[in-house]
Design a protein around this motif. Structure first.
Motif, PDB file in Angstrom:
ATOM      1  N   GLU A 183       0.849  -1.197   0.000  1.00 11.12           N
ATOM      2  CA  GLU A 183       0.000   0.000   0.000  1.00 11.12           C
ATOM      3  C   GLU A 183       0.888   1.251   0.000  1.00 11.12           C
ATOM      4  O   GLU A 183       1.903   1.288   0.691  1.00 11.12           O
ATOM      5  N   GLY A 184       0.527   2.229  -0.791  1.00  6.23           N
ATOM      6  CA  GLY A 184       1.271   3.501  -0.820  1.00  6.23           C
ATOM      7  C   GLY A 184       2.470   3.493  -1.753  1.00  6.23           C
ATOM      8  O   GLY A 184       3.142   4.507  -1.921  1.00  6.23           O
ATOM      9  N   ARG A 185       2.700   2.337  -2.393  1.00  6.84           N
ATOM     10  CA  ARG A 185       3.884   2.220  -3.257  1.00  6.84           C
ATOM     11  C   ARG A 185       3.734   3.132  -4.479  1.00  6.84           C
ATOM     12  O   ARG A 185       2.677   3.179  -5.107  1.00  6.84           O
ATOM     13  N   HIS A 186       4.777   3.890  -4.791  1.00  9.45           N
ATOM     14  CA  HIS A 186       4.806   4.805  -5.947  1.00  9.45           C
ATOM     15  C   HIS A 186       3.776   5.923  -5.846  1.00  9.45           C
ATOM     16  O   HIS A 186       3.381   6.491  -6.868  1.00  9.45           O
ATOM     17  N   VAL A 187       3.324   6.212  -4.611  1.00  7.03           N
ATOM     18  CA  VAL A 187       2.387   7.328  -4.425  1.00  7.03           C
ATOM     19  C   VAL A 187       3.082   8.382  -3.580  1.00  7.03           C
ATOM     20  O   VAL A 187       3.554   8.082  -2.481  1.00  7.03           O
ATOM     21  N   ARG A 188       3.182   9.606  -4.141  1.00 10.89           N
ATOM     22  CA  ARG A 188       3.751  10.729  -3.377  1.00 10.89           C
ATOM     23  C   ARG A 188       2.608  11.390  -2.630  1.00 10.89           C
ATOM     24  O   ARG A 188       1.681  11.925  -3.249  1.00 10.89           O
ATOM     25  N   ARG A 189       2.687  11.324  -1.298  1.00 11.64           N
ATOM     26  CA  ARG A 189       1.546  11.858  -0.540  1.00 11.64           C
ATOM     27  C   ARG A 189       1.466  13.369  -0.697  1.00 11.64           C
ATOM     28  O   ARG A 189       2.472  14.042  -0.965  1.00 11.64           O
ATOM     29  N   GLU A 190       0.263  13.899  -0.521  1.00  8.64           N
ATOM     30  CA  GLU A 190       0.042  15.340  -0.581  1.00  8.64           C
ATOM     31  C   GLU A 190       0.994  16.015   0.418  1.00  8.64           C
ATOM     32  O   GLU A 190       1.122  15.575   1.566  1.00  8.64           O
TER      33      GLU A 190
END
Ligand SMILES: Nc1nc2c(c(=O)[nH]1)N[C@H]1C(S)=C(S)[C@@H](COP(=O)(O)OP(=O)(O)OC[C@H]3O[C@@H](n4cnc5c(N)ncnc54)[C@H](O)[C@@H]3O)O[C@H]1N2
Ligand code: MOO
Length: 406
Positions: free
Chosen positions: A129-136
């Motif tokens: 989960e969260g892989r390759h996602v740049r959080r806000e």
């Protein structure tokens, strides 16, 4: 009387040297300027959870066991978000920089998926989960201090300020440096010198150094060794609002070395004259109120070495920042004799070895009139007053003028 040590001279010069006020400049004109106040982000970056890769926005739970088939329900590209929500068994085709749609929590890179046709893909790999996602707000959040006051606006700082949506920046006003060469023997480059004349060179190097350090420069040209002419140029510099008046030459003890007398006669408060440094012994420092005066020795190498050691840090201080000298250690390639009572700045060349360790070769000729050796040098070996002889292989400190090996 013992001469003033270099460190004390520098401390006295910089004592009470603060910023000269602020001005606003467009970000496109701000390179090299120094921030006058902390800079806060005017926006959050990224402003949404953003994909770091090209692939598919998925729910990690849906690909916990692979292979897994998913239905592609739309596309999210940079600048064009997908407006819906990703449900169970669904995914969205996504590209780098695009908003990750609600419902999805992970990006499966396209190398790990097979397009099956009919709007279906097969996930071949699991993904946390969260892989390759740049959080806000990963980079910075609205209102956060992104750059402190005193930061010089280098390439990264400028791009950061722009990303945070700044278009005008509050920066320290540039010190105005007025440079005056003195001497009957001097003519500007391009002239036809008479038999006793030489070309005035110092202004060009000193002006370049001052500009690179963040100052604005006015070149007052050459004044002959005449009390009235030198005084007229000093008055011109003061009328122009110079923050620093740099005089070149005429600082020593000869009958034609008039600069100090002229300055004193014009009301300059002398701080110190002559320091324990080679080259550069006749350095003179004083002030007309807020206007600082730096009297550099005429010998070309002395002028430039003094400008490196004193003018550069003074400009930095007046810009609200610090000039931190680039000093590296290197092993001597050849022995050096014992030093006298002045701090010696020996022209030399540093070369990186196989393991990046530096070796430094001091030049045999150290005449302070020789610009050819200064131009050839990439560093100055710093020899403390009274330093004993040093063997080849001993470690010495080098003030870098250029990159080692350059
Ligand atoms: N009896 C003594 N003589 C000297 C001493 C001393 O302590 N006692 N100090 C020497 C040292 S150290 C230096 S450095 C020089 C510095 O002298 P000045 O600052 O008065 O400089 P000038 O005499 O005007 O010039 C020296 C030399 O440099 C040439 N010069 C000057 N301006 C320029 C310029 N803008 N561009 C190129 N070259 C320049 C000038 O023609 C002279 O050759 O004094 C020693 N003497
Ligand atoms: O100190 Mo002078 O500056 O040696 O030539």
């Amino acid at each position: 009387m013992a001469l003033l040590p270099v460190e004390d001279a520098l401390a006295r010069l910089l004592d009470s040297a603060g910023t000269l006020g602020t001005e606003e400049v467009h970000i496109a004109d701000a390179a090299g300027r120094v921030l006058a106040e902390d800079l806060r982000a005017l926006r959050t970056q990224p402003p949404f959870p953003a994909s770091a890769m090209d692939g598919y926005a998925v729910r990690a739970a849906d690909i916990a066991t692979v292979p897994a088939e998913l239905r592609v329900i739309g596309e999210s590209a940079a600048g064009h978000r997908f407006s819906g929500k990703v449900g169970a068994g669904e995914c969205v085709r996504i590209f780098t920089g695009a908003p990750v749609p609600p419902g999805a929590d992970t990006v499966l890179i396209q190398e790990d998926a097979t397009v099956l046709g009919d709007g279906l893909i097969r996930a071949n790999e699991t993904e946390a989960e969260g892989r390759h996602v740049r959080r806000e707000g990963l980079d910075f959040a609205l209102g956060a201090v992104i750059l402190p006051a005193g930061r010089r606006l280098d390439p990264a700082a400028l791009s950061l300020a722009a990303a945070a949506n700044h278009v005008r920046l509050s920066v320290a006003r540039r010190p105005l440096v007025a440079i005056l060469a003195t001497g009957d023997e001097l003519l500007p480059p391009g002239s036809e010198p008479g038999p006793d004349q030489i070309i005035a060179s110092n202004s060009f190097g000193v002006a370049a150094l001052a500009t690179a350090a963040g100052a604005a420069v006015i070149d007052l040209g050459i004044a002959r060794d005449d009390h009235g002419l030198i005084e007229a140029e000093i008055n011109r510099a003061r009328a122009a609002g110079a923050d620093i008046i740099v005089t070149l030459g005429g600082a020593s003890v000869g009958d034609h070395d008039l600069v100090r007398d002229v300055l004193a006669g014009a009301g300059m408060e002398l701080d110190f004259w002559k320091i324990a440094m080679r080259p550069g012994k006749p350095l003179m420092v004083g002030r007309f109120g807020e206007t600082r005066v730096l009297g550099l020795p005429g010998n070309p190498v002395s002028s430039l070495v003094c400008a490196h050691l004193f003018l550069k840090p003074l400009i930095a201080a007046l810009c609200g920042t610090r000039d931190i000298a680039d000093i590296r250690t290197a092993a001597l390639a050849s022995p050096m004799g014992p030093n006298g009572d002045r701090q010696d700045y020996v022209r030399a060349k540093c070369t990186p070895g196989d393991n990046e360790a530096l070796t430094v070769a001091p030049f045999a000729r150290q005449d302070s009139s020789m610009l050819s050796t200064l131009a050839d040098a990439n560093c100055l070996v710093i020899r403390r007053p009274g330093a004993p002889a040093a063997e080849a292989g001993e470690t010495v400190s080098c003030l870098m003028l250029r990159q080692p090996g350059d």
